[in-house]
Write a protein that holds these residues in place. Structure first.
Motif, PDB file in Angstrom:
ATOM      1  N   GLY A   1      22.507   7.528  35.649  1.00  0.00           N
ATOM      2  CA  GLY A   1      22.414   6.482  34.645  1.00  0.00           C
ATOM      3  C   GLY A   1      22.377   5.084  35.224  1.00  0.00           C
ATOM      4  N   VAL A   2      22.289   4.135  34.302  1.00  0.00           N
ATOM      5  CA  VAL A   2      22.285   2.714  34.643  1.00  0.00           C
ATOM      6  C   VAL A   2      23.136   1.978  33.622  1.00  0.00           C
ATOM      7  CG1 VAL A   2      19.979   2.753  35.680  1.00  0.00           C
ATOM      8  CG2 VAL A   2      20.224   2.287  33.258  1.00  0.00           C
ATOM      9  N   VAL A   3      23.647   0.838  34.014  1.00  0.00           N
ATOM     10  CA  VAL A   3      24.365   0.006  33.060  1.00  0.00           C
ATOM     11  C   VAL A   3      23.326  -0.840  32.335  1.00  0.00           C
ATOM     12  CG1 VAL A   3      26.114  -1.774  32.736  1.00  0.00           C
ATOM     13  CG2 VAL A   3      26.387  -0.080  34.540  1.00  0.00           C
ATOM     14  N   GLY A   4      23.261  -0.674  31.065  1.00  0.00           N
ATOM     15  CA  GLY A   4      22.311  -1.429  30.265  1.00  0.00           C
ATOM     16  C   GLY A   4      22.616  -1.199  28.802  1.00  0.00           C
ATOM     17  N   SER A   5      21.880  -1.800  27.944  1.00  0.00           N
ATOM     18  CA  SER A   5      22.132  -1.721  26.513  1.00  0.00           C
ATOM     19  C   SER A   5      22.239  -0.276  26.034  1.00  0.00           C
ATOM     20  CB  SER A   5      21.006  -2.428  25.758  1.00  0.00           C
ATOM     21  OG  SER A   5      21.254  -2.369  24.381  1.00  0.00           O
ATOM     22  N   GLY A   6      23.424   0.094  25.563  1.00  0.00           N
ATOM     23  CA  GLY A   6      23.648   1.420  24.998  1.00  0.00           C
ATOM     24  C   GLY A   6      23.692   2.545  26.006  1.00  0.00           C
ATOM     25  N   ASP A   7      23.882   2.264  27.276  1.00  0.00           N
ATOM     26  CA  ASP A   7      23.914   3.324  28.281  1.00  0.00           C
ATOM     27  C   ASP A   7      25.122   3.135  29.179  1.00  0.00           C
ATOM     28  OD1 ASP A   7      23.160   5.565  29.711  1.00  0.00           O
ATOM     29  OD2 ASP A   7      21.104   4.913  29.980  1.00  0.00           O
ATOM     30  N   LEU A   8      25.214   3.981  30.183  1.00  0.00           N
ATOM     31  CA  LEU A   8      26.295   3.854  31.138  1.00  0.00           C
ATOM     32  C   LEU A   8      25.893   4.420  32.485  1.00  0.00           C
ATOM     33  CD1 LEU A   8      29.174   6.404  30.817  1.00  0.00           C
ATOM     34  CD2 LEU A   8      27.028   6.746  29.664  1.00  0.00           C
ATOM     35  N   GLU A   9      26.673   4.063  33.487  1.00  0.00           N
ATOM     36  CA  GLU A   9      26.472   4.487  34.863  1.00  0.00           C
ATOM     37  C   GLU A   9      27.682   5.313  35.276  1.00  0.00           C
ATOM     38  OE1 GLU A   9      25.476   1.815  38.597  1.00  0.00           O
ATOM     39  OE2 GLU A   9      27.468   1.368  37.796  1.00  0.00           O
ATOM     40  N   VAL A  10      27.407   6.465  35.922  1.00  0.00           N
ATOM     41  CA  VAL A  10      28.469   7.312  36.442  1.00  0.00           C
ATOM     42  C   VAL A  10      28.320   7.380  37.954  1.00  0.00           C
ATOM     43  CG1 VAL A  10      29.417   9.652  36.512  1.00  0.00           C
ATOM     44  CG2 VAL A  10      28.627   8.698  34.342  1.00  0.00           C
ATOM     45  N   LEU A  11      29.337   6.907  38.663  1.00  0.00           N
ATOM     46  CA  LEU A  11      29.381   6.990  40.124  1.00  0.00           C
ATOM     47  C   LEU A  11      30.385   8.083  40.464  1.00  0.00           C
ATOM     48  CD1 LEU A  11      29.772   3.169  40.667  1.00  0.00           C
ATOM     49  CD2 LEU A  11      27.667   4.468  40.923  1.00  0.00           C
ATOM     50  N   LEU A  12      29.951   9.087  41.198  1.00  0.00           N
ATOM     51  CA  LEU A  12      30.791  10.245  41.506  1.00  0.00           C
ATOM     52  C   LEU A  12      30.980  10.362  43.001  1.00  0.00           C
ATOM     53  CD1 LEU A  12      30.526  13.750  39.979  1.00  0.00           C
ATOM     54  CD2 LEU A  12      30.499  13.491  42.439  1.00  0.00           C
ATOM     55  N   GLU A  13      32.208  10.572  43.420  1.00  0.00           N
ATOM     56  CA  GLU A  13      32.544  10.833  44.821  1.00  0.00           C
ATOM     57  C   GLU A  13      33.445  12.057  44.871  1.00  0.00           C
ATOM     58  OE1 GLU A  13      34.120   7.542  46.943  1.00  0.00           O
ATOM     59  OE2 GLU A  13      32.469   6.230  46.416  1.00  0.00           O
ATOM     60  N   PRO A  14      33.484  12.742  46.022  1.00  0.00           N
ATOM     61  CA  PRO A  14      34.431  13.860  46.136  1.00  0.00           C
ATOM     62  C   PRO A  14      35.846  13.360  45.879  1.00  0.00           C
ATOM     63  CG  PRO A  14      32.862  13.906  47.943  1.00  0.00           C
ATOM     64  CD  PRO A  14      32.648  12.609  47.215  1.00  0.00           C
ATOM     65  N   GLY A  15      36.607  14.142  45.137  1.00  0.00           N
ATOM     66  CA  GLY A  15      37.984  13.778  44.832  1.00  0.00           C
ATOM     67  C   GLY A  15      38.956  14.399  45.819  1.00  0.00           C
ATOM     68  N   THR A  16      40.225  14.202  45.551  1.00  0.00           N
ATOM     69  CA  THR A  16      41.295  14.809  46.331  1.00  0.00           C
ATOM     70  C   THR A  16      41.486  16.239  45.841  1.00  0.00           C
ATOM     71  OG1 THR A  16      42.355  12.656  46.510  1.00  0.00           O
ATOM     72  CG2 THR A  16      43.732  14.580  46.950  1.00  0.00           C
ATOM     73  N   GLU A  17      41.687  17.165  46.756  1.00  0.00           N
ATOM     74  CA  GLU A  17      41.905  18.576  46.403  1.00  0.00           C
ATOM     75  C   GLU A  17      42.880  18.700  45.233  1.00  0.00           C
ATOM     76  OE1 GLU A  17      41.507  22.747  46.926  1.00  0.00           O
ATOM     77  OE2 GLU A  17      40.641  21.325  48.341  1.00  0.00           O
ATOM     78  N   GLY A  18      42.453  19.391  44.189  1.00  0.00           N
ATOM     79  CA  GLY A  18      43.320  19.660  43.057  1.00  0.00           C
ATOM     80  C   GLY A  18      43.444  18.550  42.020  1.00  0.00           C
ATOM     81  N   ARG A  19      42.660  17.475  42.169  1.00  0.00           N
ATOM     82  CA  ARG A  19      42.811  16.340  41.269  1.00  0.00           C
ATOM     83  C   ARG A  19      41.482  15.629  41.034  1.00  0.00           C
ATOM     84  NH1 ARG A  19      45.123  10.748  42.653  1.00  0.00           N
ATOM     85  NH2 ARG A  19      45.625   9.910  40.622  1.00  0.00           N
ATOM     86  N   SER A  20      41.193  15.347  39.774  1.00  0.00           N
ATOM     87  CA  SER A  20      40.048  14.512  39.427  1.00  0.00           C
ATOM     88  C   SER A  20      40.567  13.237  38.789  1.00  0.00           C
ATOM     89  CB  SER A  20      39.120  15.225  38.432  1.00  0.00           C
ATOM     90  OG  SER A  20      38.368  16.212  39.074  1.00  0.00           O
ATOM     91  N   THR A  21      39.955  12.123  39.156  1.00  0.00           N
ATOM     92  CA  THR A  21      40.321  10.837  38.567  1.00  0.00           C
ATOM     93  C   THR A  21      39.090  10.233  37.904  1.00  0.00           C
ATOM     94  OG1 THR A  21      39.866   9.651  40.615  1.00  0.00           O
ATOM     95  CG2 THR A  21      42.138  10.388  40.264  1.00  0.00           C
ATOM     96  N   VAL A  22      39.310   9.550  36.804  1.00  0.00           N
ATOM     97  CA  VAL A  22      38.228   8.903  36.066  1.00  0.00           C
ATOM     98  C   VAL A  22      38.661   7.477  35.761  1.00  0.00           C
ATOM     99  CG1 VAL A  22      36.756   8.987  34.023  1.00  0.00           C
ATOM    100  CG2 VAL A  22      37.608  11.122  35.022  1.00  0.00           C
ATOM    101  N   GLU A  23      37.878   6.520  36.238  1.00  0.00           N
ATOM    102  CA  GLU A  23      38.099   5.102  35.965  1.00  0.00           C
ATOM    103  C   GLU A  23      36.969   4.633  35.067  1.00  0.00           C
ATOM    104  OE1 GLU A  23      40.701   3.262  37.021  1.00  0.00           O
ATOM    105  OE2 GLU A  23      41.525   4.973  38.125  1.00  0.00           O
TER     106      GLU A  23
END
Length: 102
Positions: free
Chosen positions: A21-43
């Motif tokens: 995605g992209v940041v723009g009118s009515g949309d969003l951008e998702v940046l994904l990186e490998p997380g820490t074993e056993g845990r997902s974080t969402v900012e």
């Protein structure tokens, strides 16, 4: 601008980074990186005030399965609908797993 931080149980980290995605009118951008074993974080950074409960519900359904890969997501929102949120996260997850291009 609002910022929301969420944490979920997860499995092993994904193998690589991804962008959807992209940041723009009515949309969003998702940046994904490998997380820490056993845990997902969402900012989440959103331009829409008063939507924390909606974000928590939508993202919570996506990460309800604790066997999903561990990721660190940064979401930059510009008024996207819940359907677009689900789509962009799915696209980033598929790309990080090597099953598609973001």
């Amino acid at each position: 601008m609002q910022r929301l931080s969420l944490d979920y149980a997860a499995g092993a980290p994904v193998a690589r980074r991804a962008l959807a995605g992209v940041v723009g009118s009515g949309d969003l951008e998702v940046l994904l990186e490998p997380g820490t074993e056993g845990r997902s974080t969402v900012e989440i950074n959103t331009s829409v005030d008063g939507v924390n409960a909606i974000w928590t519900a939508v993202v919570g359904r996506i990460f309800a399965d604790a066997t999903q890969p561990a990721v660190a997501l940064e979401i930059n929102d510009f008024g996207a609908t819940p359907a677009v949120v689900r789509l962009r996260i799915a696209q980033a997850m598929e790309s990080a797993a090597g099953r598609g291009e973001a």
